[in-house]
Motif scaffolding. Structure first.
Motif, PDB file in Angstrom:
ATOM      1  N   PHE A 137       0.838  -1.194   0.000  1.00 19.87           N
ATOM      2  CA  PHE A 137       0.000   0.000   0.000  1.00 19.87           C
ATOM      3  C   PHE A 137       0.878   1.251   0.000  1.00 19.87           C
ATOM      4  O   PHE A 137       2.095   1.175   0.140  1.00 19.87           O
ATOM      5  N   GLY A 138       0.277   2.407  -0.158  1.00 24.30           N
ATOM      6  CA  GLY A 138       1.022   3.660  -0.209  1.00 24.30           C
ATOM      7  C   GLY A 138       1.653   4.015   1.124  1.00 24.30           C
ATOM      8  O   GLY A 138       1.373   3.413   2.164  1.00 24.30           O
ATOM      9  N   SER A 139       2.494   5.062   1.095  1.00 23.86           N
ATOM     10  CA  SER A 139       3.230   5.454   2.299  1.00 23.86           C
ATOM     11  C   SER A 139       2.565   6.588   3.069  1.00 23.86           C
ATOM     12  O   SER A 139       2.989   6.911   4.176  1.00 23.86           O
ATOM     13  N   GLY A 140       1.510   7.193   2.508  1.00 24.58           N
ATOM     14  CA  GLY A 140       0.843   8.291   3.195  1.00 24.58           C
ATOM     15  C   GLY A 140       0.051   7.809   4.398  1.00 24.58           C
ATOM     16  O   GLY A 140      -0.276   6.623   4.528  1.00 24.58           O
ATOM     17  N   ALA A 141      -0.272   8.759   5.285  1.00 26.23           N
ATOM     18  CA  ALA A 141      -1.000   8.404   6.509  1.00 26.23           C
ATOM     19  C   ALA A 141      -2.360   7.797   6.201  1.00 26.23           C
ATOM     20  O   ALA A 141      -2.781   6.840   6.841  1.00 26.23           O
ATOM     21  N   ALA A 142      -3.057   8.348   5.205  1.00 26.46           N
ATOM     22  CA  ALA A 142      -4.384   7.834   4.867  1.00 26.46           C
ATOM     23  C   ALA A 142      -4.299   6.412   4.319  1.00 26.46           C
ATOM     24  O   ALA A 142      -5.114   5.550   4.664  1.00 26.46           O
ATOM     25  N   ALA A 143      -3.290   6.141   3.469  1.00 25.66           N
ATOM     26  CA  ALA A 143      -3.126   4.800   2.910  1.00 25.66           C
ATOM     27  C   ALA A 143      -2.775   3.800   4.000  1.00 25.66           C
ATOM     28  O   ALA A 143      -3.290   2.672   4.016  1.00 25.66           O
ATOM     29  N   ARG A 144      -1.914   4.194   4.929  1.00 28.65           N
ATOM     30  CA  ARG A 144      -1.531   3.286   6.013  1.00 28.65           C
ATOM     31  C   ARG A 144      -2.709   3.016   6.946  1.00 28.65           C
ATOM     32  O   ARG A 144      -2.886   1.903   7.432  1.00 28.65           O
ATOM     33  N   ALA A 145      -3.527   4.041   7.195  1.00 31.56           N
ATOM     34  CA  ALA A 145      -4.707   3.845   8.036  1.00 31.56           C
ATOM     35  C   ALA A 145      -5.714   2.922   7.358  1.00 31.56           C
ATOM     36  O   ALA A 145      -6.297   2.037   7.994  1.00 31.56           O
ATOM     37  N   ARG A 146      -5.938   3.126   6.038  1.00 28.73           N
ATOM     38  CA  ARG A 146      -6.873   2.267   5.311  1.00 28.73           C
ATOM     39  C   ARG A 146      -6.384   0.823   5.293  1.00 28.73           C
ATOM     40  O   ARG A 146      -7.166  -0.112   5.414  1.00 28.73           O
ATOM     41  N   ALA A 147      -5.066   0.625   5.148  1.00 28.32           N
ATOM     42  CA  ALA A 147      -4.508  -0.730   5.159  1.00 28.32           C
ATOM     43  C   ALA A 147      -4.743  -1.403   6.509  1.00 28.32           C
ATOM     44  O   ALA A 147      -5.122  -2.575   6.580  1.00 28.32           O
ATOM     45  N   ALA A 148      -4.529  -0.650   7.583  1.00 29.88           N
ATOM     46  CA  ALA A 148      -4.754  -1.209   8.916  1.00 29.88           C
ATOM     47  C   ALA A 148      -6.216  -1.574   9.116  1.00 29.88           C
ATOM     48  O   ALA A 148      -6.543  -2.623   9.685  1.00 29.88           O
ATOM     49  N   GLU A 149      -7.096  -0.709   8.651  1.00 28.88           N
ATOM     50  CA  GLU A 149      -8.524  -0.983   8.773  1.00 28.88           C
ATOM     51  C   GLU A 149      -8.915  -2.226   7.966  1.00 28.88           C
ATOM     52  O   GLU A 149      -9.655  -3.092   8.447  1.00 28.88           O
ATOM     53  N   THR A 150      -8.397  -2.323   6.740  1.00 23.29           N
ATOM     54  CA  THR A 150      -8.727  -3.456   5.881  1.00 23.29           C
ATOM     55  C   THR A 150      -8.287  -4.780   6.485  1.00 23.29           C
ATOM     56  O   THR A 150      -9.049  -5.758   6.513  1.00 23.29           O
ATOM     57  N   VAL A 151      -7.057  -4.835   6.979  1.00 21.94           N
ATOM     58  CA  VAL A 151      -6.544  -6.091   7.518  1.00 21.94           C
ATOM     59  C   VAL A 151      -7.241  -6.442   8.839  1.00 21.94           C
ATOM     60  O   VAL A 151      -7.485  -7.611   9.142  1.00 21.94           O
ATOM     61  N   MET A 152      -7.605  -5.420   9.618  1.00 19.19           N
ATOM     62  CA  MET A 152      -8.314  -5.689  10.869  1.00 19.19           C
ATOM     63  C   MET A 152      -9.720  -6.234  10.615  1.00 19.19           C
ATOM     64  O   MET A 152     -10.171  -7.175  11.284  1.00 19.19           O
ATOM     65  N   VAL A 153     -10.426  -5.653   9.647  1.00 17.47           N
ATOM     66  CA  VAL A 153     -11.769  -6.143   9.327  1.00 17.47           C
ATOM     67  C   VAL A 153     -11.698  -7.597   8.863  1.00 17.47           C
ATOM     68  O   VAL A 153     -12.500  -8.443   9.284  1.00 17.47           O
ATOM     69  N   GLY A 154     -10.732  -7.915   7.999  1.00 12.51           N
ATOM     70  CA  GLY A 154     -10.582  -9.290   7.543  1.00 12.51           C
ATOM     71  C   GLY A 154     -10.241 -10.242   8.671  1.00 12.51           C
ATOM     72  O   GLY A 154     -10.779 -11.351   8.757  1.00 12.51           O
ATOM     73  N   ALA A 155      -9.346  -9.815   9.566  1.00  6.64           N
ATOM     74  CA  ALA A 155      -8.973 -10.673  10.692  1.00  6.64           C
ATOM     75  C   ALA A 155     -10.145 -10.891  11.641  1.00  6.64           C
ATOM     76  O   ALA A 155     -10.320 -11.998  12.178  1.00  6.64           O
ATOM     77  N   MET A 156     -10.960  -9.867  11.852  1.00  6.78           N
ATOM     78  CA  MET A 156     -12.127 -10.032  12.711  1.00  6.78           C
ATOM     79  C   MET A 156     -13.155 -10.971  12.081  1.00  6.78           C
ATOM     80  O   MET A 156     -13.806 -11.759  12.783  1.00  6.78           O
ATOM     81  N   ASP A 157     -13.323 -10.900  10.761  1.00  4.23           N
ATOM     82  CA  ASP A 157     -14.205 -11.858  10.088  1.00  4.23           C
ATOM     83  C   ASP A 157     -13.711 -13.280  10.324  1.00  4.23           C
ATOM     84  O   ASP A 157     -14.487 -14.186  10.648  1.00  4.23           O
TER      85      ASP A 157
END
Length: 201
Positions: A137-157
């Motif tokens: 994913f990208g290096s910006g704060a928004a990209a890193r936050a979206r990546a964290a959110e995406t992986v957390m949602v998948g892990a919770m599923d």
């Protein structure tokens, strides 16, 4: 039976899922979800009450982390385990909840257990674990936050699926019958997982 919304989404326990975002672009927005986890099939235990312990030994969280792993796993326990008996008690323990960054990758480890206590003696126990990772994913704060959110949602599923399987397998003598119902999302429901405001990057 497993809740309908989770059929076909089970991953092998402990096997990380690597998702690659082409060209370092930000992961796509996540679809809207009902709030919390109460819309999934409830796990009704023949106990009088439930204690939730949110003190994981593995709890490293590297920012940005719009979803706090330990709090989210604890929320799952509160939402899904329904005390429906008159004796004994259950204790849900968040054992591991970490979100770790290394270079352009982020990895999540979640582990939780539930035990049934009768006169302060453990008589039954079930445990579930989920791991996921995301890179590219990208290096910006928004990209890193979206990546964290995406992986957390998948892990919770994944954790929800595995947790229900383990409860049905290991706590079947304490599990009361529940008729599965199809989830119905509220109109204009916000995302199902609690988020923290992050700076735009």
């Amino acid at each position: 039976m497993i809740g309908r919304s989770m059929i076909g989404r089970r991953l092998a326990l402990g096997a990380p899922l690597l998702l690659l975002a082409c060209g370092g672009r930000e992961p796509p927005p996540l679809p809207a979800r009902p709030p919390g986890y109460a819309w999934l099939t409830p796990l009704r235990l023949n106990v009088v009450d439930l204690e939730v312990v949110e003190a994981p030994l593995e709890a490293r969280v590297d920012p940005p982390a719009p979803i706090q792993p330990a709090a989210e796993v604890a929320r799952m326990g509160r939402d899904r385990i329904i005390p429906s008996g008159t004796t004994a008690r259950a204790r849900f323990v968040v054992e591991a909840a970490s979100l770790v960054r290394s270079g352009d990758s982020v990895s999540v480890l979640l582990r939780a257990g539930v035990e049934v206590l009768d006169n302060n003696r453990r008589v039954a126990f079930a445990q579930a674990e989920a791991r996921r990772s995301l890179s590219g994913f990208g290096s910006g704060a928004a990209a890193r936050a979206r990546a964290a959110e995406t992986v957390m949602v998948g892990a919770m599923d994944d954790l929800n699926v595995e947790f229900e399987l383990q409860v049905r397998r290991n706590l079947r003598d304490w599990l009361l019958e529940t008729t599965p119902t199809a989830p119905v999302a509220p109109v204009d429901a916000p995302g199902g997982i609690e988020r923290q405001d992050l700076p735009r990057g």
